[in-house]
Design a protein around this motif. Structure first.
Motif, PDB file in Angstrom:
ATOM      1  N   PRO A 136       0.820  -1.209   0.000  1.00 35.56           N
ATOM      2  CA  PRO A 136       0.000   0.000   0.000  1.00 35.56           C
ATOM      3  C   PRO A 136       0.856   1.263   0.000  1.00 35.56           C
ATOM      4  CG  PRO A 136       0.063  -0.960   2.193  1.00 35.56           C
ATOM      5  CD  PRO A 136       0.778  -1.919   1.293  1.00 35.56           C
ATOM      6  N   VAL A 137       0.264   2.348  -0.482  1.00 37.64           N
ATOM      7  CA  VAL A 137       0.944   3.644  -0.441  1.00 37.64           C
ATOM      8  C   VAL A 137       0.906   4.143   1.002  1.00 37.64           C
ATOM      9  CG1 VAL A 137       0.880   6.032  -1.281  1.00 37.64           C
ATOM     10  CG2 VAL A 137       0.228   4.123  -2.797  1.00 37.64           C
ATOM     11  N   PRO A 138       2.074   4.523   1.571  1.00 35.81           N
ATOM     12  CA  PRO A 138       2.098   4.885   2.999  1.00 35.81           C
ATOM     13  C   PRO A 138       1.082   5.952   3.399  1.00 35.81           C
ATOM     14  CG  PRO A 138       4.328   4.691   2.153  1.00 35.81           C
ATOM     15  CD  PRO A 138       3.419   4.553   0.968  1.00 35.81           C
ATOM     16  N   GLY A 139       0.821   6.916   2.530  1.00 40.28           N
ATOM     17  CA  GLY A 139      -0.114   7.973   2.888  1.00 40.28           C
ATOM     18  C   GLY A 139      -1.573   7.618   2.637  1.00 40.28           C
ATOM     19  N   ALA A 140      -1.825   6.431   2.109  1.00 43.92           N
ATOM     20  CA  ALA A 140      -3.209   6.052   1.788  1.00 43.92           C
ATOM     21  C   ALA A 140      -3.433   4.583   2.150  1.00 43.92           C
ATOM     22  CB  ALA A 140      -3.489   6.289   0.299  1.00 43.92           C
ATOM     23  N   LEU A 141      -3.212   4.253   3.425  1.00 39.22           N
ATOM     24  CA  LEU A 141      -3.400   2.870   3.861  1.00 39.22           C
ATOM     25  C   LEU A 141      -4.877   2.497   3.815  1.00 39.22           C
ATOM     26  CD1 LEU A 141      -1.005   2.646   6.949  1.00 39.22           C
ATOM     27  CD2 LEU A 141      -0.576   1.956   4.584  1.00 39.22           C
ATOM     28  N   PRO A 142      -5.193   1.251   3.460  1.00 43.23           N
ATOM     29  CA  PRO A 142      -6.603   0.848   3.442  1.00 43.23           C
ATOM     30  C   PRO A 142      -7.188   0.851   4.862  1.00 43.23           C
ATOM     31  CG  PRO A 142      -5.164  -1.050   3.131  1.00 43.23           C
ATOM     32  CD  PRO A 142      -4.277   0.155   3.107  1.00 43.23           C
ATOM     33  N   THR A 143      -8.494   0.989   4.941  1.00 47.57           N
ATOM     34  CA  THR A 143      -9.168   0.908   6.243  1.00 47.57           C
ATOM     35  C   THR A 143      -9.038  -0.512   6.779  1.00 47.57           C
ATOM     36  OG1 THR A 143     -10.743   2.540   5.480  1.00 47.57           O
ATOM     37  CG2 THR A 143     -11.379   1.264   7.415  1.00 47.57           C
ATOM     38  N   GLY A 144      -8.900  -0.627   8.090  1.00 44.28           N
ATOM     39  CA  GLY A 144      -8.774  -1.951   8.699  1.00 44.28           C
ATOM     40  C   GLY A 144      -7.343  -2.434   8.647  1.00 44.28           C
ATOM     41  N   CYS A 145      -7.169  -3.728   8.393  1.00 44.46           N
ATOM     42  CA  CYS A 145      -5.825  -4.313   8.325  1.00 44.46           C
ATOM     43  C   CYS A 145      -5.170  -3.916   7.008  1.00 44.46           C
ATOM     44  CB  CYS A 145      -5.921  -5.834   8.427  1.00 44.46           C
ATOM     45  SG  CYS A 145      -4.332  -6.657   8.211  1.00 44.46           S
ATOM     46  N   ALA A 146      -3.952  -3.369   7.091  1.00 41.03           N
ATOM     47  CA  ALA A 146      -3.275  -2.900   5.866  1.00 41.03           C
ATOM     48  C   ALA A 146      -2.928  -4.057   4.941  1.00 41.03           C
ATOM     49  CB  ALA A 146      -2.005  -2.143   6.255  1.00 41.03           C
ATOM     50  N   PHE A 147      -2.898  -5.279   5.473  1.00 39.20           N
ATOM     51  CA  PHE A 147      -2.527  -6.436   4.659  1.00 39.20           C
ATOM     52  C   PHE A 147      -3.746  -7.072   3.990  1.00 39.20           C
ATOM     53  CE2 PHE A 147      -0.866 -10.950   4.373  1.00 39.20           C
ATOM     54  CZ  PHE A 147       0.102 -10.673   3.417  1.00 39.20           C
ATOM     55  N   ALA A 148      -4.943  -6.619   4.327  1.00 33.03           N
ATOM     56  CA  ALA A 148      -6.167  -7.282   3.849  1.00 33.03           C
ATOM     57  C   ALA A 148      -6.237  -7.449   2.328  1.00 33.03           C
ATOM     58  CB  ALA A 148      -7.399  -6.544   4.379  1.00 33.03           C
ATOM     59  N   PRO A 149      -5.885  -6.448   1.514  1.00 35.25           N
ATOM     60  CA  PRO A 149      -6.005  -6.637   0.062  1.00 35.25           C
ATOM     61  C   PRO A 149      -5.130  -7.765  -0.489  1.00 35.25           C
ATOM     62  CG  PRO A 149      -5.764  -4.299   0.595  1.00 35.25           C
ATOM     63  CD  PRO A 149      -5.473  -5.066   1.851  1.00 35.25           C
ATOM     64  N   ARG A 150      -4.149  -8.216   0.311  1.00 32.01           N
ATOM     65  CA  ARG A 150      -3.225  -9.240  -0.182  1.00 32.01           C
ATOM     66  C   ARG A 150      -3.336 -10.552   0.603  1.00 32.01           C
ATOM     67  NH1 ARG A 150       2.571  -6.520  -0.760  1.00 32.01           N
ATOM     68  NH2 ARG A 150       2.627  -7.848  -2.597  1.00 32.01           N
TER      69      ARG A 150
END
Ligand code: SF4
Length: 217
Positions: A157-171
């Protein structure tokens, strides 16, 4: 070196070079960098990092692009220097073999957040967090017969635009709805600190998660 005379600074510099095995350190301390070999320059940098007897030495990816023999040489030196000056050593690395042989405790980070913290003889070899599990799964010696090495899907993820929740979720192959809404807090599970909503459900060892997936990228 602040707060010491030129004479004292030179004495310390020579002692530091001598401590990392630079031959004829007094004479070599007056040489230019291009007069050193690559290995001597690495040693000189280690001497620079420890000459002021710091409390903490941070070695950020110290073994990148080194072969195995050189890697062990380079890592042995900071450990010896750490003991000589009484400093803690923080190694920042993606190399799982470096972790197992040279650390006491291993915090695994993803997107700037802690995902797992455990003893060095356990965390890399027997990962419990999905994020950590992708690392040993990527080692050729762990590949299953007739399968490609698994790869994490997607990109960091882009450091300034982390996904909501767990940052690892999309992967993450285990991501559930809760993972996309609430950031997991680190909590103790089986003697380790884990930041994962599904820590209790992970297969053991967790890198089996990734070994089931052939490379798609
Ligand atoms: S919290 Fe969810 S998405 Fe994050 S690592 Fe755990 S299972 Fe995967």
């Amino acid at each position: 070196m602040a707060g010491v005379s030129r004479k004292e600074a030179r004495t310390r510099a020579v002692a530091g070079l001598d401590r990392v095995g630079i031959p004829d350190a007094a004479r070599r301390s007056r040489a230019f960098p291009h007069e050193y070999s690559g290995g001597m320059r690495q040693r000189a940098v280690i001497a620079m990092a420890t000459v002021n007897e710091p409390d903490v030495v941070v070695a950020d990816e110290p073994t990148t692009a080194l072969d195995e023999e050189r890697r062990d040489q380079v890592l042995r030196l900071p450990a010896e220097q750490r003991e000589a000056v009484g400093a803690a050593l923080v190694l920042v690395t993606h190399d799982m073999d470096v972790v197992g042989g040279h650390a006491d405790r291993v915090p695994v980070m993803y997107a700037g957040r802690l995902t797992e913290l455990g003893a060095a003889d356990e965390a890399p070899a027997r990962p419990r967090a999905p994020c950590t599990a992708g690392l040993p799964a990527s080692l050729p010696r762990n590949a299953l017969p007739e399968r490609h090495l698994p790869a994490l899907r997607g990109t960091p993820p882009v450091p300034g635009a982390l996904p909501t929740g767990c940052a690892f979720a999309p992967r993450c192959p285990l991501a559930a709805d809760a993972c996309r809404t609430a950031e997991p807090e680190p909590r103790e599970v089986d003697g380790r600190l884990l930041a994962c909503h599904r820590a209790e459900e992970l297969p053991h060892p967790a890198h089996a998660l990734f070994l089931k997936e052939p490379r798609t990228a």
